[in-house]
Motif scaffolding. Structure first.
Motif, PDB file in Angstrom:
ATOM      1  N   GLN A 127      46.937  48.602  43.359  1.00  0.00           N
ATOM      2  CA  GLN A 127      45.855  47.645  43.126  1.00  0.00           C
ATOM      3  C   GLN A 127      44.885  48.170  42.080  1.00  0.00           C
ATOM      4  OE1 GLN A 127      44.495  47.285  47.256  1.00  0.00           O
ATOM      5  NE2 GLN A 127      45.077  45.137  47.212  1.00  0.00           N
ATOM      6  N   ARG A 171      40.038  41.881  42.186  1.00  0.00           N
ATOM      7  CA  ARG A 171      41.089  42.739  42.714  1.00  0.00           C
ATOM      8  C   ARG A 171      42.394  42.178  42.184  1.00  0.00           C
ATOM      9  NH1 ARG A 171      41.119  40.891  47.160  1.00  0.00           N
ATOM     10  NH2 ARG A 171      39.296  41.961  48.058  1.00  0.00           N
ATOM     11  N   ASP A 172      43.046  42.962  41.323  1.00  0.00           N
ATOM     12  CA  ASP A 172      44.175  42.444  40.565  1.00  0.00           C
ATOM     13  C   ASP A 172      43.689  41.198  39.812  1.00  0.00           C
ATOM     14  OD1 ASP A 172      45.742  44.556  41.495  1.00  0.00           O
ATOM     15  OD2 ASP A 172      46.316  43.437  43.282  1.00  0.00           O
ATOM     16  N   ASP A 173      44.253  40.032  40.059  1.00  0.00           N
ATOM     17  CA  ASP A 173      43.816  38.836  39.331  1.00  0.00           C
ATOM     18  C   ASP A 173      42.960  37.900  40.178  1.00  0.00           C
ATOM     19  OD1 ASP A 173      45.182  39.560  36.980  1.00  0.00           O
ATOM     20  OD2 ASP A 173      47.066  38.775  37.787  1.00  0.00           O
ATOM     21  N   TYR A 206      40.936  47.318  40.618  1.00  0.00           N
ATOM     22  CA  TYR A 206      39.675  46.599  40.775  1.00  0.00           C
ATOM     23  C   TYR A 206      38.967  46.641  39.424  1.00  0.00           C
ATOM     24  CZ  TYR A 206      40.400  46.959  45.829  1.00  0.00           C
ATOM     25  OH  TYR A 206      40.904  46.859  47.107  1.00  0.00           O
ATOM     26  N   TRP A 225      36.758  50.028  35.931  1.00  0.00           N
ATOM     27  CA  TRP A 225      38.110  49.859  36.443  1.00  0.00           C
ATOM     28  C   TRP A 225      38.372  50.943  37.476  1.00  0.00           C
ATOM     29  CZ3 TRP A 225      36.414  49.549  31.549  1.00  0.00           C
ATOM     30  CH2 TRP A 225      36.723  48.401  30.800  1.00  0.00           C
ATOM     31  N   PHE A 248      41.556  52.116  39.782  1.00  0.00           N
ATOM     32  CA  PHE A 248      42.973  51.943  40.069  1.00  0.00           C
ATOM     33  C   PHE A 248      43.332  52.775  41.290  1.00  0.00           C
ATOM     34  CE2 PHE A 248      47.443  53.428  39.105  1.00  0.00           C
ATOM     35  CZ  PHE A 248      48.059  52.245  39.515  1.00  0.00           C
TER      36      PHE A 248
END
Length: 242
Positions: free
Chosen positions: A103, A115-117, A105, A95, A97
């Protein structure tokens, strides 16, 4: 940030009170999710024996509470928070951030990068070396190394120092801004999450001699990341052509 909140843990290597407090809080939260050892950059700097867990523990967390501390302390936006899950010495999830943009990842081995969802689909780079864009962090290069980098610059479309933040460099590779990054050091908390993220879009992380990057190896060895194996080979040949 106040002067008394920033110190050097090594020459040109800053730590802030925010690094230490963030690591403490993140470590507590991670243990609530999965109660295995947590190896954080700041705690492992204070007690290097903690690094043994990366290569010996069945599972452990790796944490870089503020990756890009120099940027953070100077008020620049290029810093991240990095967490990785390690199983038997190999990174299996990561992860990254980016606080300034909000955002996150996320990548899990074999499940893609997001990236996000939104799943990240990285377009392949140009086939010609002269069209590739890369980064070589310069902070720890000696004068001959800097001269070598100047000589190399004209062989690529762009070759700069990068973001002075491993997490940002990894996000820029998967986002299509960079095609490769040559790192001078390879501490596991800087790279474990990014290695998974890059692999899940088809990239590779290898030593310049082509051997695999292993988290428990000496962290002062170079690491060449590229968005495809063909790109890695082209960059490696160009940088070390005889």
């Amino acid at each position: 940030m106040a002067v008394d909140e920033v110190s050097e843990k090594a020459p040109n290597d800053l730590v802030t009170v925010a690094d230490r407090e963030a690591e403490r809080l993140i470590s507590l939260g991670l243990r609530e999710i999965l109660d295995v050892p947590v190896v954080g950059e700041e705690s492992a700097t204070d007690d290097p024996s903690l690094l043994a867990a990366v290569g010996t523990a069945e599972m452990c967390w790796l944490v870089d509470p503020i990756d890009g501390t120099a940027n953070f302390a100077a008020g620049r936006p290029e810093y991240t928070v990095i967490v990785a899950l390690i199983c038997a010495g190999e990174p299996v999830a990561g992860w990254i951030f980016v606080p300034e943009t909000g955002q996150i990842y996320v990548a899990e081995q074999g499940s893609g990068a997001f990236r996000d969802d939104t799943q990240i689909k990285r377009a392949p780079p140009a086939a010609e070396v002269a069209r590739l864009r890369g980064a070589v962090p310069t902070r720890r290069l000696d004068p001959p190394g800097r001269a070598w980098l100047v000589e190399m610059t004209g062989r690529f479309a762009d070759l700069g120092p990068g973001a002075r933040c491993a997490g940002v460099n990894y996000t820029q590779m998967v986002d299509g801004i960079l095609d490769f990054v040559l790192n001078q050091r390879s501490f596991p908390w800087d790279h474990a999450a990014g290695v998974v993220l890059l692999a899940e879009v088809g990239g590779v992380s290898l030593r310049p001699d082509g051997t695999r990057y292993r988290l428990a190896e000496k962290p002062h060895n170079r690491l060449l990341n590229a968005v495809t194996l063909n790109c890695w080979a082209a960059v490696q040949t160009t940088l070390w052509a005889r």
